[in-house]
Design a protein around this motif. Sequence first.
Motif, PDB file in Angstrom:
ATOM      1  N   ASP A   9       0.834  -1.200   0.000  1.00 25.48           N
ATOM      2  CA  ASP A   9       0.000   0.000   0.000  1.00 25.48           C
ATOM      3  C   ASP A   9       0.872   1.255   0.000  1.00 25.48           C
ATOM      4  O   ASP A   9       1.903   1.309   0.664  1.00 25.48           O
ATOM      5  CB  ASP A   9      -0.906   0.030   1.233  1.00 25.48           C
ATOM      6  N   GLU A  45      -4.759  -7.595  -1.863  1.00 20.83           N
ATOM      7  CA  GLU A  45      -4.956  -6.397  -2.674  1.00 20.83           C
ATOM      8  C   GLU A  45      -4.147  -5.261  -2.076  1.00 20.83           C
ATOM      9  O   GLU A  45      -4.122  -5.091  -0.856  1.00 20.83           O
ATOM     10  CB  GLU A  45      -6.438  -6.012  -2.716  1.00 20.83           C
ATOM     11  N   THR A  47      -3.072  -0.945  -2.712  1.00 24.70           N
ATOM     12  CA  THR A  47      -3.451   0.294  -3.380  1.00 24.70           C
ATOM     13  C   THR A  47      -2.251   1.231  -3.358  1.00 24.70           C
ATOM     14  O   THR A  47      -1.695   1.509  -2.300  1.00 24.70           O
ATOM     15  CB  THR A  47      -4.634   0.966  -2.647  1.00 24.70           C
ATOM     16  N   LYS A  53      -5.439   0.112  -7.677  1.00 30.72           N
ATOM     17  CA  LYS A  53      -5.522  -1.139  -6.918  1.00 30.72           C
ATOM     18  C   LYS A  53      -4.937  -2.288  -7.724  1.00 30.72           C
ATOM     19  O   LYS A  53      -5.112  -2.362  -8.933  1.00 30.72           O
ATOM     20  CB  LYS A  53      -6.971  -1.453  -6.548  1.00 30.72           C
ATOM     21  N   LYS A  55      -4.576  -6.600  -7.630  1.00 24.30           N
ATOM     22  CA  LYS A  55      -4.903  -7.888  -7.028  1.00 24.30           C
ATOM     23  C   LYS A  55      -3.623  -8.720  -6.984  1.00 24.30           C
ATOM     24  O   LYS A  55      -2.893  -8.806  -7.971  1.00 24.30           O
ATOM     25  CB  LYS A  55      -5.958  -8.626  -7.857  1.00 24.30           C
TER      26      LYS A  55
END
Length: 197
Positions: A9, A45, A47, A53, A55
């Motif tokens: 992230d 996932e 971001t 985003k 997967k």
Amino acid sequence: MKMAFIVFDQMTTLDFVGFYDAMTRLRTLQLMENVSWDICATRPEVTDGLGIKMKIEHVLPDLSAYDLIFVPGGLGTRKLKDDAEFLSWLKTASDVEMKVSVCTGALLLGAAGFLTDKRATTNPPAYEILKPYCKEVVKARIVRDGNVITGGGVATSIDLGLYVLESFTDAETVRNIQKSMDYPYYQTGKTGSDYMV
């Protein structure tokens, strides 16, 4: 060669994609046999810093199974460098032959102990943050110290990918790849030096 691309992230996507594009050409252009790669993370996932985003199929794999790991940078590194779970997972790469980072990904290599007694670089605004993790912060675009290669700021990811690619192939091959990418900025012939400016 089996590569692990580490994502998380609030990473900077260009950090990841620049290196990924160059290195995956080992297989797409049939420059080396038995090349494979996985995109790996601690969750299914992630971001990036701008909301893209991704997967993830390979969640918390044992990184010791790879020949090369790559860690991008981004604001997420500031939190992850103190995240015990993430660092415990990253440390499974301790015996991996080649460890590569770009931008503030060096902070994560450092926090995992991979830069101890090594020279390294990162994005210039993060030089001071990197200092406690390595022997010397080198103000250069790409720094190689043994089996660890670190790159500077965001767009360095393309040069870094070409630099590592050249270490597996040769200067002529990389020049041809540069033409196909319309990317004239990388200078071949420097893979023998410890670092390049």
